[in-house]
Design an enzyme around this catalytic site. Sequence first.
Site, mmCIF file in Angstrom:
data_model
loop_
_atom_site.group_PDB
_atom_site.id
_atom_site.type_symbol
_atom_site.label_atom_id
_atom_site.label_comp_id
_atom_site.label_asym_id
_atom_site.label_seq_id
_atom_site.Cartn_x
_atom_site.Cartn_y
_atom_site.Cartn_z
ATOM 1 N N ARG A 62 0.850 -1.199 0.000
ATOM 2 C CA ARG A 62 0.000 0.000 0.000
ATOM 3 C C ARG A 62 0.880 1.242 0.000
ATOM 4 O O ARG A 62 0.591 2.239 -0.648
ATOM 5 C CB ARG A 62 -0.954 0.012 1.210
ATOM 6 C CG ARG A 62 -1.715 1.328 1.307
ATOM 7 C CD ARG A 62 -2.947 1.355 2.223
ATOM 8 N NE ARG A 62 -2.963 0.406 3.293
ATOM 9 C CZ ARG A 62 -2.231 0.499 4.409
ATOM 10 N NH1 ARG A 62 -1.415 1.523 4.596
ATOM 11 N NH2 ARG A 62 -2.308 -0.429 5.330
ATOM 12 N N TYR A 95 -16.800 16.565 -15.200
ATOM 13 C CA TYR A 95 -17.040 15.128 -15.270
ATOM 14 C C TYR A 95 -18.089 14.752 -14.206
ATOM 15 O O TYR A 95 -17.960 15.137 -13.047
ATOM 16 C CB TYR A 95 -15.723 14.383 -15.028
ATOM 17 C CG TYR A 95 -15.896 12.887 -14.995
ATOM 18 C CD1 TYR A 95 -16.149 12.186 -16.170
ATOM 19 C CD2 TYR A 95 -15.827 12.182 -13.810
ATOM 20 C CE1 TYR A 95 -16.328 10.810 -16.147
ATOM 21 C CE2 TYR A 95 -16.001 10.804 -13.777
ATOM 22 C CZ TYR A 95 -16.253 10.128 -14.951
ATOM 23 O OH TYR A 95 -16.430 8.765 -14.925
ATOM 24 N N ASP A 133 -7.637 18.927 -13.946
ATOM 25 C CA ASP A 133 -7.903 17.584 -14.465
ATOM 26 C C ASP A 133 -7.474 17.591 -15.929
ATOM 27 O O ASP A 133 -8.121 18.198 -16.775
ATOM 28 C CB ASP A 133 -9.406 17.288 -14.306
ATOM 29 C CG ASP A 133 -9.793 15.900 -14.790
ATOM 30 O OD1 ASP A 133 -9.076 15.338 -15.630
ATOM 31 O OD2 ASP A 133 -10.843 15.396 -14.332
ATOM 32 N N LYS A 174 -8.097 6.629 -19.172
ATOM 33 C CA LYS A 174 -8.403 7.154 -20.490
ATOM 34 C C LYS A 174 -7.136 7.151 -21.364
ATOM 35 O O LYS A 174 -6.624 6.099 -21.645
ATOM 36 C CB LYS A 174 -9.025 8.551 -20.352
ATOM 37 C CG LYS A 174 -10.063 8.662 -19.207
ATOM 38 C CD LYS A 174 -11.325 7.845 -19.448
ATOM 39 C CE LYS A 174 -12.212 7.687 -18.215
ATOM 40 N NZ LYS A 174 -12.651 8.937 -17.598
HETATM 41 C C1 LIG Z 1 -13.167 9.357 -16.324
HETATM 42 C C2 LIG Z 1 -12.876 10.694 -15.795
HETATM 43 C C3 LIG Z 1 -12.672 10.906 -14.423
HETATM 44 C C4 LIG Z 1 -12.816 9.800 -13.403
HETATM 45 O O1 LIG Z 1 -11.832 8.825 -13.562
HETATM 46 P P1 LIG Z 1 -12.047 7.274 -13.193
HETATM 47 O O2 LIG Z 1 -10.760 6.658 -13.608
HETATM 48 O O3 LIG Z 1 -13.227 6.797 -13.978
HETATM 49 O O4 LIG Z 1 -12.301 7.222 -11.734
HETATM 50 C C5 LIG Z 1 -12.360 12.183 -14.000
HETATM 51 N N1 LIG Z 1 -12.259 13.207 -14.872
HETATM 52 C C6 LIG Z 1 -12.452 13.038 -16.196
HETATM 53 C C7 LIG Z 1 -12.313 14.212 -17.108
HETATM 54 C C8 LIG Z 1 -12.779 11.789 -16.701
HETATM 55 O O5 LIG Z 1 -12.973 11.641 -18.011
#
Ligand SMILES: *Cc1c(COP(=O)(O)O)cnc(C)c1O
Length: 379
Positions: A46, A98, A170, A195
């Site tokens: 962890r 998001y 983000d 992503k």
């Molecule tokens: C998918 C996404 C998230 C969340 O991420 P997870 O890996 O699904 O928890 C946050 N911000 C954006 C812009 C996203 O596309």
Amino acid sequence: MKFNTKTIHGGQEHDPAYGSVMPPIYQTSTYAQSTPGGHKGYEYSRTHNPTRNALEKAFASIENGTYGLAFGSGLAAIDAVIKLLKPGDEVISTNDLYGGTYRLFTKVFEGFGIKFHFIGMENAHRVEEYVNERTKLIWAETPTNPMMNIIDIKALAAISKKHGLLLGVDNTFATPYLQLPLDLGADIVMHSATKYLGGHSDVVMGALVVSDKELADRLYFIQNASGAVCGPQDSFLVLRGIKTLHIRMQRHCENGAMIARFLKDHPKIEKVYWPGFEDHPNHEIAKSQMRDFGGMISFVTKGNDYDEAIKIVERLKIFTLAESLGGVESLAGHPASMTHASIPKEEREKTGVVDSLIRLSVGIEDVDDLVDDLKQAIG
Ligand SMILES: *Cc1c(COP(=O)(O)O)cnc(C)c1O
């Protein structure tokens, strides 16, 4: 080191045991000690794991930061950021956000006494109206999801510096191939590595990158204390994904540009949201802070008919109807019924997420096949 080299070599060293070029998948929870405390830097997975650490160094390198942290999901990464705060603290966030982040902020952290202001940040100076002595963090997504608004990161950084706030960005949609928020003045970069960084739709993971040592230490403490880490197998997969990030992104951008233009000329399409168009309201900022315009596109059909939009996404054959984005394969989504279903209808319509909005994550297939697929689906 240039970006296209960093994706492959940034922060990486060959494994000292046998010189393996890729880091081994250290599928272990614990590490032998010769005497209490006598270990080789690893005690429990962890806290630290060599495969995860290799990935964390890669995250830091590609984002031009110093410290990288890997989490079990993008939302776990954001969760760690908000845990820097205390009850009574306030956050100013993008409103076109998001859906899962909106849910985390409003349904989890508001319950712990943290206050969120959701505002349009396309005019960055508006942010300052919401700053008060309790404000601690500005949270921005750019390009925004799914409306492809562009937010001026440098302008936000100036406001956050002036008032002593943290700025978190983000960077999931843009990736460091297109934009480097730390270089533009942000304090924290976050990714859903699920992503583009992973890039193959086979892992759920999150990332944070920072440059400040004290901030990094606080986040490492939270990462270990809350425990939302990712496993070694997933770390390996995302590390492998990052090695082709630059060539994938180049093709995502090329295909994205051709599809955006095809849609714009289509008689049944009302509007196409893509920051590469000269008439996009924030095109100049996009040009100045991004290298190219990415593979994410949203569009609205003429008549804004809910059922027609559903039919289009159902007819697609090469685009897969699915949540998520950023993989090699093209995906289509209907935000109002899928990713943004957790945002109340009036809230989402205020930001432009109307009933017929369709969002595309343009993959790296042959663009002719993608255009033909859209042609037959739109009719
Ligand atoms: C998918 C996404 C998230 C969340 O991420 P997870 O890996 O699904 O928890 C946050 N911000 C954006 C812009 C996203 O596309």
